[in-house]
Design a protein around this motif. Structure first.
Motif, short mmCIF file in Angstrom:
data_model
loop_
_atom_site.label_atom_id
_atom_site.label_comp_id
_atom_site.label_asym_id
_atom_site.label_seq_id
_atom_site.Cartn_x
_atom_site.Cartn_y
_atom_site.Cartn_z
N ALA A 1 -16.93 9.17 -5.92
CA ALA A 1 -16.67 8.14 -6.94
C ALA A 1 -17.66 6.99 -6.84
O ALA A 1 -17.94 6.30 -7.84
CB ALA A 1 -15.24 7.61 -6.79
N HIS B 1 -13.73 12.84 -2.11
CA HIS B 1 -13.55 12.40 -3.49
C HIS B 1 -13.95 10.93 -3.65
O HIS B 1 -14.65 10.56 -4.60
CB HIS B 1 -12.10 12.60 -3.91
N HIS B 2 -13.51 10.09 -2.71
CA HIS B 2 -13.84 8.66 -2.80
C HIS B 2 -15.34 8.43 -2.61
O HIS B 2 -15.91 7.51 -3.23
CB HIS B 2 -13.03 7.87 -1.78
N THR C 1 -13.63 -1.05 -1.54
CA THR C 1 -12.31 -0.41 -1.56
C THR C 1 -12.43 1.09 -1.35
O THR C 1 -11.65 1.70 -0.60
CB THR C 1 -11.59 -0.70 -2.89
N ALA C 2 -13.41 1.73 -2.02
CA ALA C 2 -13.59 3.17 -1.88
C ALA C 2 -13.95 3.55 -0.45
O ALA C 2 -13.41 4.52 0.10
CB ALA C 2 -14.67 3.66 -2.85
N ARG D 1 -15.18 -2.57 -5.81
CA ARG D 1 -14.74 -1.17 -5.90
C ARG D 1 -15.45 -0.32 -4.83
O ARG D 1 -14.87 0.63 -4.32
CB ARG D 1 -14.97 -0.61 -7.30
N GLN E 1 -10.98 3.44 1.73
CA GLN E 1 -10.15 4.62 1.53
C GLN E 1 -10.72 5.83 2.27
O GLN E 1 -9.97 6.65 2.81
CB GLN E 1 -10.03 4.92 0.04
N VAL E 2 -12.04 5.94 2.30
CA VAL E 2 -12.67 7.03 3.05
C VAL E 2 -12.28 6.95 4.53
O VAL E 2 -11.88 7.95 5.14
CB VAL E 2 -14.20 6.99 2.89
N HIS F 1 -8.53 7.95 5.05
CA HIS F 1 -8.24 9.39 4.98
C HIS F 1 -8.82 10.15 6.18
O HIS F 1 -8.20 11.08 6.69
CB HIS F 1 -8.76 9.97 3.67
#
Length: 471
Positions: A449, A445-446, A410-411, A407, A414-415, A418
């Motif tokens: 998290a 946000h990521h 993956t986060a 996770r 995603q950062v 974006h």
């Protein structure tokens, strides 16, 4: 768990079974009255006190060392009492039961701790997170440290536990926040658009942020390997040397090796370590025409084929001592085609030519074809290096690596995604600042998290349910 977070909890904090010492842990918002009732005296904070626990009939249960940690200076941030007694299962069960009974007693017949209950898996660490003693990445590192299978994994989990991963994430978030402030200003004051110099400065800031996130992502990928390891299946025709290769990699005889075809009938599992990376190796039954096998061997072959969908990497063995036999060569070519058709596109397959010791003419290894002798050990070092390379492991990257999970990787991906989209939007002559701001907000946000600053109760439940009880 979250719905009952105010309940005091207790659990056995040491593994079940016989041992020299067993630890019972109790945590709650206010344990002073319970401690007084249990110990029949006040306990000095963080000082070990020898107690004799007795049941309602004054029969001695055990002698324990009691240590009281008043809030907020405890693991959970609540009052915590630890009882260190003898490690027999029966006596520990009696101590747990005694604590529950004492909780229901008290002055004037009023229970001193009426809601005391047994803890659920990971509930102590979850409370440490909820009470801001640990962030989410550090809380996950607690479980990773307990589950670590190699010395390198222990060191990386320890780095995450003391906050190395979290520190880097916070630095990324702080830097991104500054960039977002400039972007939000252009939205708040549209009558004063940013000049070209300011746009270039924001773009350069995003490029630097992307580079820094990618550096952290690389470390996270290394940390995930140290935590999860690599799952490898060894497949091939009967007597290609699959079990011999497993024994050679393990450095011990973990599989039976005979000249008889079909010796291995089931999937053998063994975990070993290469440069600190756990390698979960699965030795499978020999694959050949099912019509040539008996019922038991066919079951073993079906299980071997099933492994191909569950592993990260496949070692497809070829027997060099038989490569001149036409029937064997044809069967090997069919097997190669069948394996490639059965594999997920992301699963790596390495061809391993075994029994090089039977050949007079030496062979040279390539990136996707490796020449070895499981018998003499020739080529094993190259094979191990290729396994790590296929996994993305960098030999010189251990220092500073922190443990990470899928996770986390993956986060961070995603950062990067974006931020790259925000950078692409800035390339337009008239940037859509609201879209740029939204992409940066999603990236932020990521990042949040990762440490639990933003998230859902479902995620917390999933993470902490995988802890052992008492932690």
């Amino acid at each position: 768990m979250l719905s009952r977070r105010d309940d005091p909890i207790l659990a056995l904090a040491t593994p079940p079974g016989r041992g020299a010492v067993g630890v019972v842990r109790i945590s709650g918002a206010s344990l002073q009255l319970f401690v007084q009732q249990l110990a029949q005296r006040a306990l000095n904070p963080r000082q070990a006190t020898l107690l004799t626990l007795r049941d309602a009939q004054a029969h001695q249960l055990d002698q324990v060392l009691a240590i009281f940690f008043p809030a907020p200076h405890s693991y959970t941030g609540e009052d915590v009492l630890e009882l260190q007694g003898h490690g027999g299962p029966a006596v520990l069960h009696m101590v747990l039961q005694h604590c529950l009974e004492v909780a229901q007693s008290g002055p004037m017949g009023k229970p001193c701790l009426p809601n005391l209950r047994l803890a659920e898996p990971g509930e102590f660490t979850q409370r440490a997170y909820l009470n801001h003693k640990l962030d989410l990445a550090q809380a996950e590192a607690v479980a990773d440290l307990i589950d670590a299978q190699t010395a390198a994994a222990v060191r990386s989990a320890s780095r995450a536990l003391v906050g190395e991963f979290s520190r880097q994430v916070h630095q990324l978030a702080d830097r991104l926040l500054q960039t977002r402030m400039h972007i939000e200003a252009s939205l708040d004051f549209p009558e004063e658009p940013l000049d070209l110099h300011a746009v270039d400065a924001i773009a350069n800031g995003l490029r630097e942020e992307i580079a820094q996130v990618q550096a952290v992502l690389k470390s996270a990928e290394q940390g995930r390997l140290l935590r999860d390891g690599l799952t490898v299946a060894i497949v091939g025709q009967p007597n290609a040397g699959k079990s011999s290769l497993l024994n050679a990699l393990a450095g011990e005889d973990v599989a039976i090796v005979t000249p008889l075809a079909g010796t291995t009938r089931d999937v053998l599992h063994h975990t070993l370590s290469i440069e600190g990376v756990p390698l979960h190796v699965r030795d499978t039954a020999g694959l050949r025409d099912p019509a040539q096998a008996d019922d038991i061997e066919r079951i073993g072959m079906n299980r071997a084929w099933a492994q191909l969908a569950q592993v990260d990497l496949v070692l497809l063995l070829n027997d060099l001592s038989r490569h001149h036999e036409t029937d064997y060569a044809q069967a090997q070519q069919r097997l190669v085609e069948q394996v490639q058709a059965a594999l997920d596109p992301h699963t790596v397959c390495l061809t391993v030519h075994n029994k090089s010791d039977t050949q007079k003419t030496p062979f040279a290894s390539a990136d996707d074809e490796i020449i070895i002798s499981a018998k003499t050990g020739e080529g094993l070092a190259w094979l191990k290096a290729r396994l790590l390379a296929c996994a993305g492991w960098s030999s010189g990257a251990q220092e500073g690596v922190f443990t990470a999970r899928k996770r986390h990787v993956t986060a961070l991906q995603q950062v990067v995604l974006h931020l790259e989209q925000a950078l692409a939007l800035l390339a337009h002559p008239l940037p859509a600042w609201d879209l740029v701001a939204e992409e940066c907000r999603l990236a932020h946000h990521h990042l949040g998290a990762l440490t639990g600053e933003v998230g859902a109760d479902e995620l917390l439940g999933e993470i902490f349910s995988r802890f052992c009880i008492g932690k």
